[in-house]
Motif scaffolding. Structure first.
Motif, PDB file in Angstrom:
ATOM      1  N   ARG A 308      19.314  65.733  13.876  1.00 23.66           N
ATOM      2  CA  ARG A 308      19.161  64.541  14.720  1.00 23.66           C
ATOM      3  C   ARG A 308      19.418  63.261  13.937  1.00 23.66           C
ATOM      4  NH1 ARG A 308      13.526  62.811  14.641  1.00 23.66           N
ATOM      5  NH2 ARG A 308      12.352  64.049  13.125  1.00 23.66           N
ATOM      6  N   GLU A 309      19.145  63.266  12.646  1.00 24.42           N
ATOM      7  CA  GLU A 309      19.457  62.089  11.834  1.00 24.42           C
ATOM      8  C   GLU A 309      20.969  61.949  11.657  1.00 24.42           C
ATOM      9  OE1 GLU A 309      17.306  61.963   8.198  1.00 24.42           O
ATOM     10  OE2 GLU A 309      15.328  61.958   9.168  1.00 24.42           O
ATOM     11  N   TRP A 362      18.049  52.613  21.679  1.00 22.43           N
ATOM     12  CA  TRP A 362      17.739  53.619  22.702  1.00 22.43           C
ATOM     13  C   TRP A 362      18.022  55.028  22.175  1.00 22.43           C
ATOM     14  CZ3 TRP A 362      20.903  57.150  25.319  1.00 22.43           C
ATOM     15  CH2 TRP A 362      20.313  57.778  26.422  1.00 22.43           C
ATOM     16  N   ASP A 365      15.369  56.031  19.754  1.00 19.79           N
ATOM     17  CA  ASP A 365      14.129  56.375  20.445  1.00 19.79           C
ATOM     18  C   ASP A 365      14.220  57.758  21.093  1.00 19.79           C
ATOM     19  OD1 ASP A 365      11.454  55.532  21.536  1.00 19.79           O
ATOM     20  OD2 ASP A 365      12.515  55.805  23.435  1.00 19.79           O
ATOM     21  N   LYS A 366      15.354  58.076  21.714  1.00 19.73           N
ATOM     22  CA  LYS A 366      15.512  59.377  22.350  1.00 19.73           C
ATOM     23  C   LYS A 366      15.523  60.514  21.333  1.00 19.73           C
ATOM     24  CE  LYS A 366      15.628  58.165  26.647  1.00 19.73           C
ATOM     25  NZ  LYS A 366      14.523  58.597  27.551  1.00 19.73           N
ATOM     26  N   LEU A 367      16.051  60.241  20.156  1.00 20.48           N
ATOM     27  CA  LEU A 367      16.063  61.255  19.105  1.00 20.48           C
ATOM     28  C   LEU A 367      14.739  61.311  18.352  1.00 20.48           C
ATOM     29  CD1 LEU A 367      19.646  60.642  17.647  1.00 20.48           C
ATOM     30  CD2 LEU A 367      18.904  62.591  19.022  1.00 20.48           C
ATOM     31  N   LYS A 368      13.794  60.427  18.745  1.00 21.64           N
ATOM     32  CA  LYS A 368      12.470  60.355  18.123  1.00 21.64           C
ATOM     33  C   LYS A 368      12.574  60.078  16.623  1.00 21.64           C
ATOM     34  CE  LYS A 368      10.425  63.542  21.518  1.00 21.64           C
ATOM     35  NZ  LYS A 368      10.089  62.424  22.398  1.00 21.64           N
ATOM     36  N   ILE A 369      13.450  59.118  16.301  1.00 25.56           N
ATOM     37  CA  ILE A 369      13.640  58.739  14.903  1.00 25.56           C
ATOM     38  C   ILE A 369      13.057  57.360  14.616  1.00 25.56           C
ATOM     39  CG2 ILE A 369      15.388  58.219  13.148  1.00 25.56           C
ATOM     40  CD1 ILE A 369      17.119  60.349  14.335  1.00 25.56           C
ATOM     41  N   ALA A 370      12.969  56.524  15.637  1.00 16.28           N
ATOM     42  CA  ALA A 370      12.473  55.169  15.424  1.00 16.28           C
ATOM     43  C   ALA A 370      11.061  55.208  14.856  1.00 16.28           C
ATOM     44  CB  ALA A 370      12.492  54.384  16.740  1.00 16.28           C
ATOM     45  N   GLU A 371      10.786  54.332  13.910  1.00 19.52           N
ATOM     46  CA  GLU A 371       9.490  54.255  13.264  1.00 19.52           C
ATOM     47  C   GLU A 371       8.865  52.893  13.471  1.00 19.52           C
ATOM     48  OE1 GLU A 371      10.020  55.053   9.154  1.00 19.52           O
ATOM     49  OE2 GLU A 371      10.009  57.233   9.401  1.00 19.52           O
ATOM     50  N   GLU A 372       7.557  52.829  13.206  1.00 15.24           N
ATOM     51  CA  GLU A 372       6.901  51.529  13.204  1.00 15.24           C
ATOM     52  C   GLU A 372       7.413  50.728  12.017  1.00 15.24           C
ATOM     53  OE1 GLU A 372       4.766  50.069  15.278  1.00 15.24           O
ATOM     54  OE2 GLU A 372       4.958  51.755  16.650  1.00 15.24           O
TER      55      GLU A 372
END
Length: 530
Positions: A308-309, A362, A365-372
């Motif tokens: 995913r990365e 977007w 976010d969909k790949l659940k990679i975005a971090e705080e």
């Protein structure tokens, strides 16, 4: 300024707005300015690219780039070759261009744009290994792409491919050696020579970066790689007055982008783009959906990165002004069909930047990679005190720093460094060892030359790990009593060092400051305003 504000709010790369301004000024636009000087555009584009790469290198953090350097190097060379081959085949078989034109287009659009990548990625909270690869790739891949475009645009057939690959390797090696040498010598000089005015440091840093490009180009190496590496070394060398230097470089980077994009918008003739719209869409579709993903997955196969990365890296291969500038090379060289090449590249960049730039958050976010987003780095500005053989460190404590709530004595600074002044809510006072630091405080730290780096390292460690930094694996400090493996007892912090006693004695009581009260943990002694 309005374009910058609009781009920051909309998430669009600013290049689109500046290109729009250039188109509005130029042919078929409001003011109908006639401009067709491709050679001048190429020269100014190269100069702007040098400044943009220097600004990007100065902002690159070595701790993020170092672990991913091999991956970035492979994707910038092997990945570029894969992308060139697939895109050129699409341009030849699907669009009908001859092989020279197809290879030129394949090489031109295989370079990710440093300005577009830097501007978009710094607004998207991604893991450091992803941003490190993408930023380093955008800084590295300009060099081999420029060599390829120049070779494909030269008069006569391209013979002996192994010689071309050897030439690319040689130019990259020369550029890397010169960039590292110039950057190291420049940082050494700036750290040990006190300039008469703080405003000279930003000029000196940018001059050294440009000097690296010039030296690399004159030595028949890659000047673009040289300037990026030199700037990266300068940016990680703890130079004096660093915040001012970063602000200056950022401003120059914006000016370079604006000038380059507006000029490229002037150069294009909008009504000529209609015939090349669909060929650009086809080539761009193959580049975005086939060539870029394959180049990322194949070149990064030896590295253990999640799929995913790699998908996100494939989508984040943003094109910008660099491909458009490189498209002027065949125009200057007189390659047949060069105007069509320029138009296809121009349309491709516009359309796919409009698609990829705003959708990158977007996709992350969909790949659940975005971090705080990580806490702000501790702001430390250094000013050399040449006659005293010392340094004056100005330290700002950001909102999320773990230095909040730490007592001055718990900083455990090395001997020869001391906190001499604290500025809090427009009031200044000389702290005691029990003064509790707070968010928003500004500290004035005096350090002798031998312990300057240790003092800054200790301050950063406390900012990241709190008062226990260096004890429980929460950071690495260089304090005299709290170094890993030999920590002092928590209840008995060692004094901040002898270097601050003379400074404290020199600060005579002039006027009382307002009493902050017990809850503020601030001393009620007298001190003068800073």
């Amino acid at each position: 300024m309005a374009a910058v504000r609009i781009s920051s709010r909309s998430g669009l790369p600013s290049l689109l707005l500046y290109l729009g301004i250039g188109i509005a000024l130029g042919q078929d636009g409001i003011f109908d300015v006639k401009f067709d000087n491709a050679e001048l555009t190429q020269v100014i584009g190269y100069a702007a690219l040098v400044v943009i790469l220097a600004e990007g290198g100065l902002g690159a953090k070595w701790k993020e780039v170092r672990p991913v350097l091999p991956a970035a190097a492979v994707i910038s060379t092997v990945g570029v070759g894969i992308s060139v081959g697939i895109t050129a085949a699409a341009a030849h078989y699907l669009v009908g261009l001859d092989w020279r034109q197809a290879l030129i287009i394949g090489a031109v659009v295989s370079s990710t744009d440093a300005a577009a990548v830097f501007s978009v990625l710094r607004r998207v909270p991604l893991p450091s290994r992803i941003t490190g690869v993408l930023e380093a790739e955008s800084g590295f891949n300009d060099a081999p792409v420029v060599i390829l475009v120049v070779a494909f645009s030269a008069v006569g057939p391209v013979e002996h491919w192994y010689l071309l690959i050897g030439e690319i390797a040689l130019e990259l090696a020369i550029g890397a050696a010169i960039g590292i040498t110039v950057g190291w010598l420049g940082s050494l000089g700036l750290r040990h020579v006190a300039l008469p005015a703080s405003g000279l440091y930003p000029i000196a840093v940018m001059a050294i970066a440009v000097m690296a490009y010039a030296a690399g180009a004159m030595a028949h190496g890659s000047g673009f790689l040289a300037v990026y590496l030199a700037a990266m070394i300068l940016g990680n060398s703890k130079l004096p007055h660093w915040p001012a230097t970063r602000g200056f470089a950022d401003g120059l980077g914006w000016l370079a982008q604006i000038g380059m994009f507006v000029l490229l918008g002037l150069l294009v003739t909008p009504h000529d783009l209609v015939d090349d719209f669909w060929p650009a869409i086809v080539v761009g579709l193959v580049l975005t959906m086939v060539a870029r993903p394959l180049s990322v997955f194949l070149s990064l196969a030896p590295f253990r990165l999640p799929a995913r990365e790699k998908v996100l890296m494939s989508w984040a291969g943003l094109r910008g002004a660099v491909p458009i500038v490189l498209a002027t090379i065949p125009m200057v060289s007189g390659v047949e069909g060069s105007t069509r090449i320029f138009n296809i590249v121009f349309v491709l960049v516009i359309v796919y930047t409009l698609i990829q730039g705003p959708t990158l958050p977007w996709v992350a976010d969909k790949l659940k990679i975005a971090e705080e987003p990580e806490p702000d780095d501790l702001g430390i500005e250094s000013a050399p005190l040449e006659r005293l053989r010392g340094h004056l460190l100005s330290v700002g404590i950001p909102a999320k720093s773990k230095m909040h709530g730490v007592e001055v004595g718990e900083l455990r600074l090395p001997a020869g460094a001391a906190v001499t002044l604290v500025v809090r809510e427009e009031e200044s006072f000389v702290p005691s060892p029990t003064t509790v630091l707070r968010r928003g405080d500004e500290l004035l730290v005096v350090a002798t030359d031998p312990v300057r780096d240790k003092a800054e390292a200790r301050l950063r460690a406390v900012g990241e790990g709190g008062k226990l930094a260096g004890w429980l694996g929460t950071g690495s400090g260089s304090g005299s009593s709290g170094t890993p493996g030999n920590p002092g007892p928590p209840g008995l912090p060692k004094a901040s060092g002898t270097g601050g006693s003379a400074v404290r004695q020199a600060v005579k009581p002039v006027r009382p400051v307002k009493k902050l009260g017990p809850a503020d943990d601030a001393p009620t002694t007298n001190a003068r305003r800073s």
